[in-house]
Design a protein around this motif. Structure first.
Motif, PDB file in Angstrom:
ATOM      1  N   ILE A  68       7.208  16.819   0.032  1.00  0.00           N
ATOM      2  CA  ILE A  68       5.943  16.240  -0.430  1.00  0.00           C
ATOM      3  C   ILE A  68       5.517  15.203   0.600  1.00  0.00           C
ATOM      4  O   ILE A  68       6.322  14.371   1.032  1.00  0.00           O
ATOM      5  N   LEU A  69       4.271  15.290   1.001  1.00  0.00           N
ATOM      6  CA  LEU A  69       3.708  14.340   1.949  1.00  0.00           C
ATOM      7  C   LEU A  69       3.403  13.044   1.219  1.00  0.00           C
ATOM      8  O   LEU A  69       2.705  13.037   0.209  1.00  0.00           O
ATOM      9  N   ILE A  70       3.958  11.951   1.711  1.00  0.00           N
ATOM     10  CA  ILE A  70       3.701  10.634   1.122  1.00  0.00           C
ATOM     11  C   ILE A  70       2.539   9.978   1.862  1.00  0.00           C
ATOM     12  O   ILE A  70       1.548   9.594   1.262  1.00  0.00           O
ATOM     13  N   THR A  71       2.690   9.823   3.153  1.00  0.00           N
ATOM     14  CA  THR A  71       1.597   9.370   4.014  1.00  0.00           C
ATOM     15  C   THR A  71       1.550  10.337   5.183  1.00  0.00           C
ATOM     16  O   THR A  71       2.409  11.207   5.293  1.00  0.00           O
ATOM     17  N   LYS A  72       0.605  10.169   6.067  1.00  0.00           N
ATOM     18  CA  LYS A  72       0.532  11.094   7.194  1.00  0.00           C
ATOM     19  C   LYS A  72       1.762  10.991   8.094  1.00  0.00           C
ATOM     20  O   LYS A  72       1.995  11.860   8.914  1.00  0.00           O
ATOM     21  N   HIS A  73       2.572   9.960   7.883  1.00  0.00           N
ATOM     22  CA  HIS A  73       3.757   9.761   8.712  1.00  0.00           C
ATOM     23  C   HIS A  73       5.071  10.059   8.001  1.00  0.00           C
ATOM     24  O   HIS A  73       6.114  10.072   8.651  1.00  0.00           O
ATOM     25  N   ASN A  74       5.056  10.275   6.676  1.00  0.00           N
ATOM     26  CA  ASN A  74       6.303  10.360   5.919  1.00  0.00           C
ATOM     27  C   ASN A  74       6.291  11.462   4.866  1.00  0.00           C
ATOM     28  O   ASN A  74       5.296  11.622   4.147  1.00  0.00           O
ATOM     29  N   TYR A  75       7.410  12.156   4.786  1.00  0.00           N
ATOM     30  CA  TYR A  75       7.656  13.153   3.754  1.00  0.00           C
ATOM     31  C   TYR A  75       8.897  12.760   2.961  1.00  0.00           C
ATOM     32  O   TYR A  75       9.794  12.104   3.491  1.00  0.00           O
ATOM     33  N   GLU A 130       0.833  -1.200   0.000  1.00  0.00           N
ATOM     34  CA  GLU A 130       0.000   0.000   0.000  1.00  0.00           C
ATOM     35  C   GLU A 130       0.874   1.258   0.000  1.00  0.00           C
ATOM     36  O   GLU A 130       0.588   2.226  -0.713  1.00  0.00           O
ATOM     37  N   PHE A 131       1.923   1.225   0.799  1.00  0.00           N
ATOM     38  CA  PHE A 131       2.838   2.365   0.843  1.00  0.00           C
ATOM     39  C   PHE A 131       3.462   2.612  -0.531  1.00  0.00           C
ATOM     40  O   PHE A 131       3.519   3.744  -1.002  1.00  0.00           O
ATOM     41  N   TYR A 132       3.905   1.548  -1.187  1.00  0.00           N
ATOM     42  CA  TYR A 132       4.547   1.698  -2.493  1.00  0.00           C
ATOM     43  C   TYR A 132       3.575   2.218  -3.558  1.00  0.00           C
ATOM     44  O   TYR A 132       3.977   2.978  -4.440  1.00  0.00           O
ATOM     45  N   GLU A 133       2.316   1.835  -3.472  1.00  0.00           N
ATOM     46  CA  GLU A 133       1.329   2.379  -4.405  1.00  0.00           C
ATOM     47  C   GLU A 133       1.208   3.889  -4.242  1.00  0.00           C
ATOM     48  O   GLU A 133       1.176   4.634  -5.222  1.00  0.00           O
ATOM     49  N   ILE A 134       1.149   4.338  -3.008  1.00  0.00           N
ATOM     50  CA  ILE A 134       1.060   5.771  -2.724  1.00  0.00           C
ATOM     51  C   ILE A 134       2.341   6.471  -3.172  1.00  0.00           C
ATOM     52  O   ILE A 134       2.293   7.519  -3.825  1.00  0.00           O
ATOM     53  N   LEU A 135       3.483   5.891  -2.822  1.00  0.00           N
ATOM     54  CA  LEU A 135       4.771   6.480  -3.185  1.00  0.00           C
ATOM     55  C   LEU A 135       4.897   6.649  -4.691  1.00  0.00           C
ATOM     56  O   LEU A 135       5.305   7.712  -5.182  1.00  0.00           O
ATOM     57  N   GLU A 136       4.533   5.619  -5.442  1.00  0.00           N
ATOM     58  CA  GLU A 136       4.630   5.681  -6.905  1.00  0.00           C
ATOM     59  C   GLU A 136       3.738   6.776  -7.481  1.00  0.00           C
ATOM     60  O   GLU A 136       4.137   7.480  -8.411  1.00  0.00           O
ATOM     61  N   ARG A 137       2.532   6.947  -6.931  1.00  0.00           N
ATOM     62  CA  ARG A 137       1.643   8.020  -7.402  1.00  0.00           C
ATOM     63  C   ARG A 137       2.250   9.394  -7.133  1.00  0.00           C
ATOM     64  O   ARG A 137       2.202  10.278  -7.991  1.00  0.00           O
ATOM     65  N   LYS A 138       2.819   9.563  -5.952  1.00  0.00           N
ATOM     66  CA  LYS A 138       3.403  10.861  -5.597  1.00  0.00           C
ATOM     67  C   LYS A 138       4.631  11.162  -6.452  1.00  0.00           C
ATOM     68  O   LYS A 138       4.801  12.280  -6.933  1.00  0.00           O
ATOM     69  N   ILE A 139       5.479  10.169  -6.663  1.00  0.00           N
ATOM     70  CA  ILE A 139       6.673  10.358  -7.493  1.00  0.00           C
ATOM     71  C   ILE A 139       6.257  10.679  -8.931  1.00  0.00           C
ATOM     72  O   ILE A 139       6.836  11.564  -9.575  1.00  0.00           O
ATOM     73  N   SER A 140       5.250  10.000  -9.414  1.00  0.00           N
ATOM     74  CA  SER A 140       4.742  10.268 -10.760  1.00  0.00           C
ATOM     75  C   SER A 140       4.231  11.704 -10.876  1.00  0.00           C
ATOM     76  O   SER A 140       4.466  12.377 -11.885  1.00  0.00           O
ATOM     77  N   SER A 141       3.558  12.182  -9.847  1.00  0.00           N
ATOM     78  CA  SER A 141       3.077  13.568  -9.837  1.00  0.00           C
ATOM     79  C   SER A 141       4.240  14.554  -9.859  1.00  0.00           C
ATOM     80  O   SER A 141       4.158  15.593 -10.522  1.00  0.00           O
ATOM     81  N   LEU A 142       5.310  14.223  -9.150  1.00  0.00           N
ATOM     82  CA  LEU A 142       6.504  15.072  -9.191  1.00  0.00           C
ATOM     83  C   LEU A 142       7.095  15.095 -10.594  1.00  0.00           C
ATOM     84  O   LEU A 142       7.432  16.155 -11.119  1.00  0.00           O
ATOM     85  N   GLU A 143       7.234  13.925 -11.193  1.00  0.00           N
ATOM     86  CA  GLU A 143       7.812  13.808 -12.540  1.00  0.00           C
ATOM     87  C   GLU A 143       7.017  14.609 -13.570  1.00  0.00           C
ATOM     88  O   GLU A 143       7.579  15.237 -14.451  1.00  0.00           O
ATOM     89  N   ASN A 144       5.699  14.568 -13.431  1.00  0.00           N
ATOM     90  CA  ASN A 144       4.826  15.232 -14.393  1.00  0.00           C
ATOM     91  C   ASN A 144       4.658  16.723 -14.116  1.00  0.00           C
ATOM     92  O   ASN A 144       4.017  17.412 -14.905  1.00  0.00           O
TER      93      ASN A 144
END
Length: 100
Positions: free
Chosen positions: A61-68, A31-45
């Motif tokens: 960039i906030l990845i989850t409520k616990h990680n930036y 689940e974490f990796y799915e979120i991470l990949e979406r956020k990284i993709s948003s950065l790339e785009n």
């Protein structure tokens, strides 16, 4: 833009992986990796507004409520510098990022 993971960011991610597996199992890691990949993709785009990290030239960039992820933008790429967690003392996070 291209994404570049620094060694420190890679190390931070590996530590986080270990923590997630130990405390939540592989489903939580997936689940974490799915979120991470979406956020990284948003950065790339370029589809994110870049929020500054404290009083630095870096962004976060906030990845989850616990990680930036802390990153910097150059002309040709986005450099992922650190992954920080919100459980750590904010001063420790700041020192970790600003002391290279």
């Amino acid at each position: 833009m291209n994404i570049f993971w620094t060694n420190r960011a890679k190390s931070d991610l590996e530590s986080l992986e270990d923590f997630l597996i130990e405390n939540g199992g592989f489903n939580v890691l997936d689940e974490f990796y799915e979120i991470l990949e979406r956020k990284i993709s948003s950065l790339e785009n370029g589809s994110l507004i870049h929020q500054k990290y404290e009083n630095t030239e870096f962004h976060k960039i906030l990845i989850t409520k616990h990680n930036y992820i802390i990153y910097e933008i150059s002309e040709t790429q986005i450099n992922l510098l650190n992954m920080i967690n919100n459980f750590r003392d904010p001063e420790s996070n700041y020192k970790l990022i600003t002391e290279k």
